[in-house]
Design a protein around this motif. Sequence first.
Motif, PDB file in Angstrom:
ATOM      1  N   THR A  40      25.649   8.159 100.900  1.00  0.00           N
ATOM      2  CA  THR A  40      25.680   9.601 101.079  1.00  0.00           C
ATOM      3  C   THR A  40      26.848  10.247 100.348  1.00  0.00           C
ATOM      4  O   THR A  40      27.240  11.362 100.674  1.00  0.00           O
ATOM      5  N   PHE A  41      27.393   9.546  99.360  1.00  0.00           N
ATOM      6  CA  PHE A  41      28.567  10.065  98.648  1.00  0.00           C
ATOM      7  C   PHE A  41      28.312  11.460  98.109  1.00  0.00           C
ATOM      8  O   PHE A  41      29.190  12.315  98.154  1.00  0.00           O
ATOM      9  N   SER A  42      27.132  11.699  97.602  1.00  0.00           N
ATOM     10  CA  SER A  42      26.848  12.986  96.969  1.00  0.00           C
ATOM     11  C   SER A  42      26.873  14.151  97.950  1.00  0.00           C
ATOM     12  O   SER A  42      26.884  15.306  97.526  1.00  0.00           O
ATOM     13  N   SER A  43      26.917  13.878  99.227  1.00  0.00           N
ATOM     14  CA  SER A  43      26.964  14.951 100.217  1.00  0.00           C
ATOM     15  C   SER A  43      28.389  15.309 100.633  1.00  0.00           C
ATOM     16  O   SER A  43      28.601  16.253 101.377  1.00  0.00           O
ATOM     17  N   TYR A  44      29.364  14.550 100.135  1.00  0.00           N
ATOM     18  CA  TYR A  44      30.765  14.754 100.525  1.00  0.00           C
ATOM     19  C   TYR A  44      31.512  15.563  99.471  1.00  0.00           C
ATOM     20  O   TYR A  44      31.420  15.280  98.272  1.00  0.00           O
ATOM     21  N   ALA A  45      32.273  16.531  99.918  1.00  0.00           N
ATOM     22  CA  ALA A  45      33.295  17.104  99.052  1.00  0.00           C
ATOM     23  C   ALA A  45      34.453  16.108  98.991  1.00  0.00           C
ATOM     24  O   ALA A  45      34.679  15.352  99.941  1.00  0.00           O
ATOM     25  N   MET A  46      35.150  16.107  97.877  1.00  0.00           N
ATOM     26  CA  MET A  46      36.217  15.126  97.679  1.00  0.00           C
ATOM     27  C   MET A  46      37.522  15.815  97.302  1.00  0.00           C
ATOM     28  O   MET A  46      37.518  16.885  96.685  1.00  0.00           O
ATOM     29  N   GLY A  47      38.602  15.176  97.654  1.00  0.00           N
ATOM     30  CA  GLY A  47      39.905  15.729  97.318  1.00  0.00           C
ATOM     31  C   GLY A  47      40.876  14.648  96.895  1.00  0.00           C
ATOM     32  O   GLY A  47      40.680  13.472  97.193  1.00  0.00           O
ATOM     33  N   TRP A  48      41.890  15.079  96.159  1.00  0.00           N
ATOM     34  CA  TRP A  48      43.031  14.214  95.819  1.00  0.00           C
ATOM     35  C   TRP A  48      44.286  14.832  96.428  1.00  0.00           C
ATOM     36  O   TRP A  48      44.482  16.061  96.379  1.00  0.00           O
ATOM     37  N   PHE A  49      45.120  13.960  96.973  1.00  0.00           N
ATOM     38  CA  PHE A  49      46.391  14.345  97.560  1.00  0.00           C
ATOM     39  C   PHE A  49      47.466  13.422  97.003  1.00  0.00           C
ATOM     40  O   PHE A  49      47.157  12.373  96.423  1.00  0.00           O
ATOM     41  N   ARG A  50      48.726  13.793  97.221  1.00  0.00           N
ATOM     42  CA  ARG A  50      49.810  12.915  96.824  1.00  0.00           C
ATOM     43  C   ARG A  50      50.963  13.049  97.797  1.00  0.00           C
ATOM     44  O   ARG A  50      51.132  14.075  98.446  1.00  0.00           O
ATOM     45  N   GLN A  51      51.747  11.974  97.860  1.00  0.00           N
ATOM     46  CA  GLN A  51      52.926  11.983  98.711  1.00  0.00           C
ATOM     47  C   GLN A  51      54.056  11.297  97.984  1.00  0.00           C
ATOM     48  O   GLN A  51      53.969  10.105  97.667  1.00  0.00           O
ATOM     49  N   ALA A  52      55.104  12.075  97.729  1.00  0.00           N
ATOM     50  CA  ALA A  52      56.301  11.542  97.086  1.00  0.00           C
ATOM     51  C   ALA A  52      57.257  11.039  98.163  1.00  0.00           C
ATOM     52  O   ALA A  52      57.193  11.479  99.320  1.00  0.00           O
ATOM     53  N   PRO A  53      58.160  10.130  97.811  1.00  0.00           N
ATOM     54  CA  PRO A  53      59.103   9.607  98.803  1.00  0.00           C
ATOM     55  C   PRO A  53      59.887  10.725  99.475  1.00  0.00           C
ATOM     56  O   PRO A  53      60.433  11.603  98.813  1.00  0.00           O
ATOM     57  N   GLY A  54      59.919  10.691 100.798  1.00  0.00           N
ATOM     58  CA  GLY A  54      60.678  11.674 101.547  1.00  0.00           C
ATOM     59  C   GLY A  54      60.045  13.036 101.659  1.00  0.00           C
ATOM     60  O   GLY A  54      60.665  13.966 102.196  1.00  0.00           O
ATOM     61  N   LYS A  55      58.818  13.167 101.161  1.00  0.00           N
ATOM     62  CA  LYS A  55      58.146  14.461 101.201  1.00  0.00           C
ATOM     63  C   LYS A  55      56.829  14.346 101.955  1.00  0.00           C
ATOM     64  O   LYS A  55      56.289  13.267 102.148  1.00  0.00           O
ATOM     65  N   GLU A  56      56.320  15.495 102.376  1.00  0.00           N
ATOM     66  CA  GLU A  56      55.032  15.521 103.046  1.00  0.00           C
ATOM     67  C   GLU A  56      53.905  15.356 102.026  1.00  0.00           C
ATOM     68  O   GLU A  56      54.054  15.689 100.857  1.00  0.00           O
ATOM     69  N   ARG A  57      52.781  14.893 102.517  1.00  0.00           N
ATOM     70  CA  ARG A  57      51.597  14.800 101.666  1.00  0.00           C
ATOM     71  C   ARG A  57      51.158  16.194 101.250  1.00  0.00           C
ATOM     72  O   ARG A  57      51.157  17.124 102.048  1.00  0.00           O
ATOM     73  N   GLU A  58      50.785  16.337  99.987  1.00  0.00           N
ATOM     74  CA  GLU A  58      50.369  17.642  99.501  1.00  0.00           C
ATOM     75  C   GLU A  58      49.022  17.563  98.801  1.00  0.00           C
ATOM     76  O   GLU A  58      48.666  16.554  98.196  1.00  0.00           O
ATOM     77  N   PHE A  59      48.294  18.645  98.907  1.00  0.00           N
ATOM     78  CA  PHE A  59      47.007  18.789  98.253  1.00  0.00           C
ATOM     79  C   PHE A  59      47.182  18.875  96.749  1.00  0.00           C
ATOM     80  O   PHE A  59      48.089  19.562  96.274  1.00  0.00           O
ATOM     81  N   VAL A  60      46.309  18.193  96.006  1.00  0.00           N
ATOM     82  CA  VAL A  60      46.343  18.223  94.548  1.00  0.00           C
ATOM     83  C   VAL A  60      45.113  18.918  93.976  1.00  0.00           C
ATOM     84  O   VAL A  60      45.220  19.845  93.174  1.00  0.00           O
TER      85      VAL A  60
END
Length: 127
Positions: free
Chosen positions: A28-48
Amino acid sequence: QVQLVESGGGLVQTGGSLRLSCAASGRTFSSYAMGWFRQAPGKEREFVAAISWSGGSTNYADSVKGRFTISRDNAKNTVYLQMNSLKPEDTAVYYCAAARSGRSWADLIQGVRYDYWGQGTQVTVSA
């Protein structure tokens, strides 16, 4: 249930490029929206970046706009993040995420309401 596996990270010099891949299990992959995120050392995860189920809509964080491109191949159950003109501040662990059908696009581009996450892949950009 969706399982996500990222690949393609590594060490690159400033100005270089990398392409990250995220392979998803399930039919069912085609039914999912997808996102990329990143997290640098000492920082919160952020939306990319995010991409709709069809690939017709995309959205980027201001910090990567014009340098990164998100795309997907539903036949291969894979989402990509092409990263160009990399900077040291792009150094982070990059995660892909999937959102079930019905999630609000407005929520997804704010980086919330994702249901499944990968384990991440390290990207290091040297000065």
